[in-house]
Write an enzyme that holds these catalytic residues in place. Structure first.
Site, mmCIF file in Angstrom:
data_model
loop_
_atom_site.group_PDB
_atom_site.id
_atom_site.type_symbol
_atom_site.label_atom_id
_atom_site.label_comp_id
_atom_site.label_asym_id
_atom_site.label_seq_id
_atom_site.Cartn_x
_atom_site.Cartn_y
_atom_site.Cartn_z
ATOM 1 N N TYR A 113 -12.203 20.252 -63.502
ATOM 2 C CA TYR A 113 -11.602 20.598 -64.784
ATOM 3 C C TYR A 113 -10.932 21.959 -64.646
ATOM 4 O O TYR A 113 -10.412 22.296 -63.597
ATOM 5 C CB TYR A 113 -12.672 20.539 -65.886
ATOM 6 C CG TYR A 113 -12.091 20.500 -67.266
ATOM 7 C CD1 TYR A 113 -11.102 19.574 -67.610
ATOM 8 C CD2 TYR A 113 -12.521 21.392 -68.246
ATOM 9 C CE1 TYR A 113 -10.560 19.537 -68.878
ATOM 10 C CE2 TYR A 113 -11.981 21.362 -69.532
ATOM 11 C CZ TYR A 113 -10.993 20.437 -69.835
ATOM 12 O OH TYR A 113 -10.459 20.412 -71.087
ATOM 13 N N LYS A 168 -13.587 -9.161 -69.718
ATOM 14 C CA LYS A 168 -12.467 -9.126 -68.767
ATOM 15 C C LYS A 168 -12.534 -7.857 -67.909
ATOM 16 O O LYS A 168 -12.298 -7.914 -66.701
ATOM 17 C CB LYS A 168 -11.139 -9.150 -69.522
ATOM 18 C CG LYS A 168 -10.885 -10.385 -70.341
ATOM 19 C CD LYS A 168 -10.494 -11.568 -69.503
ATOM 20 C CE LYS A 168 -9.088 -11.469 -68.981
ATOM 21 N NZ LYS A 168 -8.578 -12.747 -68.480
ATOM 22 N N GLU A 211 -3.631 -10.206 -73.398
ATOM 23 C CA GLU A 211 -4.731 -11.166 -73.524
ATOM 24 C C GLU A 211 -4.896 -11.606 -74.973
ATOM 25 O O GLU A 211 -4.814 -10.786 -75.899
ATOM 26 C CB GLU A 211 -6.035 -10.508 -73.049
ATOM 27 C CG GLU A 211 -7.232 -11.408 -73.034
ATOM 28 C CD GLU A 211 -7.222 -12.384 -71.870
ATOM 29 O OE1 GLU A 211 -7.934 -13.391 -71.944
ATOM 30 O OE2 GLU A 211 -6.496 -12.121 -70.894
ATOM 31 N N ASP A 212 -5.105 -12.904 -75.170
ATOM 32 C CA ASP A 212 -5.456 -13.462 -76.471
ATOM 33 C C ASP A 212 -4.478 -13.044 -77.566
ATOM 34 O O ASP A 212 -4.872 -12.628 -78.666
ATOM 35 C CB ASP A 212 -6.886 -13.058 -76.858
ATOM 36 C CG ASP A 212 -7.921 -13.781 -76.007
ATOM 37 O OD1 ASP A 212 -7.525 -14.639 -75.205
ATOM 38 O OD2 ASP A 212 -9.128 -13.486 -76.144
ATOM 39 N N ILE A 270 0.740 -27.430 -76.485
ATOM 40 C CA ILE A 270 2.019 -26.871 -76.044
ATOM 41 C C ILE A 270 2.168 -25.466 -76.620
ATOM 42 O O ILE A 270 3.056 -25.173 -77.435
ATOM 43 C CB ILE A 270 3.197 -27.795 -76.441
ATOM 44 C CG1 ILE A 270 2.883 -29.234 -76.040
ATOM 45 C CG2 ILE A 270 4.492 -27.343 -75.772
ATOM 46 C CD1 ILE A 270 2.558 -29.414 -74.564
ATOM 47 N N ALA A 273 -0.350 -21.262 -72.838
ATOM 48 C CA ALA A 273 -0.894 -21.743 -71.573
ATOM 49 C C ALA A 273 -0.237 -23.044 -71.137
ATOM 50 O O ALA A 273 0.119 -23.216 -69.967
ATOM 51 C CB ALA A 273 -2.405 -21.933 -71.705
ATOM 52 N N ASN A 364 -11.760 -23.802 -74.370
ATOM 53 C CA ASN A 364 -12.951 -22.964 -74.274
ATOM 54 C C ASN A 364 -13.317 -22.440 -75.658
ATOM 55 O O ASN A 364 -12.414 -22.057 -76.413
ATOM 56 C CB ASN A 364 -12.680 -21.785 -73.327
ATOM 57 C CG ASN A 364 -13.622 -21.770 -72.153
ATOM 58 O OD1 ASN A 364 -14.733 -22.241 -72.236
ATOM 59 N ND2 ASN A 364 -13.164 -21.194 -71.057
#
Length: 425
Positions: A113, A168, A211-212, A270, A273, A364
């Site tokens: 530091y 993740k 993600e998501d 559709i 993914a 899932n």
């Protein structure tokens, strides 16, 4: 018999008398409701009693409640309390920051530091490329979500997405040694706003893992970020899924003795993914696709206003212009790829497929059809779940893809890299 899973395991703390007959009574009660004792741990022993923790595998939350009721009905034992093992694992979160070097002395502190760190900051200011060698940037990924498409559960919001993003981050670290951190965002429904926020936070990261994020917003967000950032941007729900599906399809085709490029593939779901999987399989040479959503078969005879992904799908698949529902699409199909919703496929649906069909039911946490049911017809069955064999899950791809991209300081993850990753898998 329902599939028992560690994800639904419970631990029952029981006060019981001394003697083998007590054990057999408890075990029998658990077995009679279709559960299984996985472990017994001694907690306390008294003069005429013992307290033990029974870890019990169940198949669902409803099933675990049946186990609890069966235990409460037993005479001569006391059910002290019951814990859900998955919730116990999540107490306090699953990840943390840990220094790479200890700070034991004043000298350590002055280098890590102030004042020593000031010289490092000045060096990076003079030559920004040094940030890759002198900071965590070279080994750090941001896992970004707005919580609009959490697993297969839908728009649960950023807080509910956080446990998934922590998971993740764990996988990045365990499988690729990458330090990843969840970035869960609120009030970013406007895709341009989401892009703006990610660009603002990007300097501290060597890559962005989206993600998501619900379709069609996710397509625009990834495209724009790839244009404006000089670090790799990877929407795992699209491209991670596509990589592992292609890898699995290559192997499954070998198992059934078919040419993957000549196979008829039905894709249910559709969205992000489904479209990404189709595009990567097409790039590999597979050409015969039929897409199905909840309204039925996607066909070029219909228009899909405001749904650019489905419109692309209509224009590039189903050359025979087949119409109808899932079973109509599955007639003589070699492979079913489900990236949609739970319990939407039946054994009777699969019976119309070609000889030795391949079934990838990847919804899932609950697949389109239970593997036990699909196996009555299919030659190869796979799911996205960790508690079944033949798992097709992004975890097989995204840690290694980012490891390679970070190591070479790649500015993008392109088509050739995705195919190479699939072939390597």
């Amino acid at each position: 018999m329902p599939h028992l899973s560690a994800s639904y395991a419970i631990t029952a703390r029981i006060k019981m008398g001394i003697g083998p007959d007590v054990f057999s009574k408890i075990s029998r009660a658990i077995a009679e409701v279709g559960a299984d004792v996985e472990a017994i741990d001694l907690v306390e022993v008294g003069g005429n009693y013992s307290i033990r923790d029974f870890t019990i595998a169940c198949s669902s939350q409803e099933h675990s409640q049946q186990v609890i009721e069966a235990l409460r009905a037993l005479e001569g034992i006391e059910l002290i309390h019951v814990s859900d093992d998955t919730f116990l694992l999540h107490l306090g979160g699953k990840i943390r920051v840990q220094p790479k070097i200890p700070i034991r002395t004043r000298n350590d502190l002055s280098m890590a530091y102030t004042p020593g760190v000031a010289r490092v900051s000045e060096a990076i200011a003079e030559d920004p490329k040094k940030v890759w060698n002198l900071t965590v940037k070279r080994n750090t990924v941001a896992i970004v979500t707005d919580g609009s498409a959490v697993l297969g559960l839908g728009n649960l919001g950023p807080e509910a997405a956080l446990p998934v993003m922590e998971g993740k981050a764990m996988l990045f670290k365990e499988f690729a040694g990458i330090d990843a951190w969840p970035i869960v965002l609120r009030d970013v429904k406007d895709p341009e706003r989401l892009v703006e926020v990610v660009v603002v936070l990007s300097p501290g990261f060597g890559g962005i893992n989206l993600e998501d994020i619900a379709a069609p917003r996710c397509f625009y967000v990834e495209e724009r970020l790839s244009e404006v950032l000089d670090i790799p941007v990877f929407h795992d729900d699209q491209h991670g899924t596509a990589i592992v599906v292609l890898a699995a399809a290559i192997n499954a085709a070998k198992v059934v003795g078919k040419d993957l490029r000549e196979m008829k593939v039905v894709v249910q779901g559709i969205g992000a993914a489904g479209i990404a999987c189709t595009k990567l399989l097409m790039a590999y040479g597979v050409q015969h696709f039929i897409g199905v959503d909840k309204e039925g078969i996607i066909t070029r005879d219909e228009l899909y206003p405001g749904q650019a992904g489905k419109q692309w799908y209509a224009e590039h698949t189903n050359p025979e212009r087949i119409r109808g529902k899932l079973r109509d699409a599955l007639k003589d199909a070699d492979m079913f790829l489900g990236v949609s919703a739970p319990n939407t496929v039946t054994v009777e649906d699969l019976k119309v497929m070609a000889k030795d069909p391949i079934v990838f039911a990847l919804a899932n946490p609950v697949p389109e059809i239970a593997p036990e049911e699909a196996a009555k017809v299919a030659a190869v069955v796979a799911t996205g779940r960790s508690d079944y064999p033949n798992q097709i899950n992004n975890v097989l791809a995204f840690p290694g893809v980012f490891r390679g991209a970070l190591d070479v300081q790649a500015e993008e993850i392109n088509l050739e890299m995705k195919i190479a990753a699939a072939e390597a898998l």
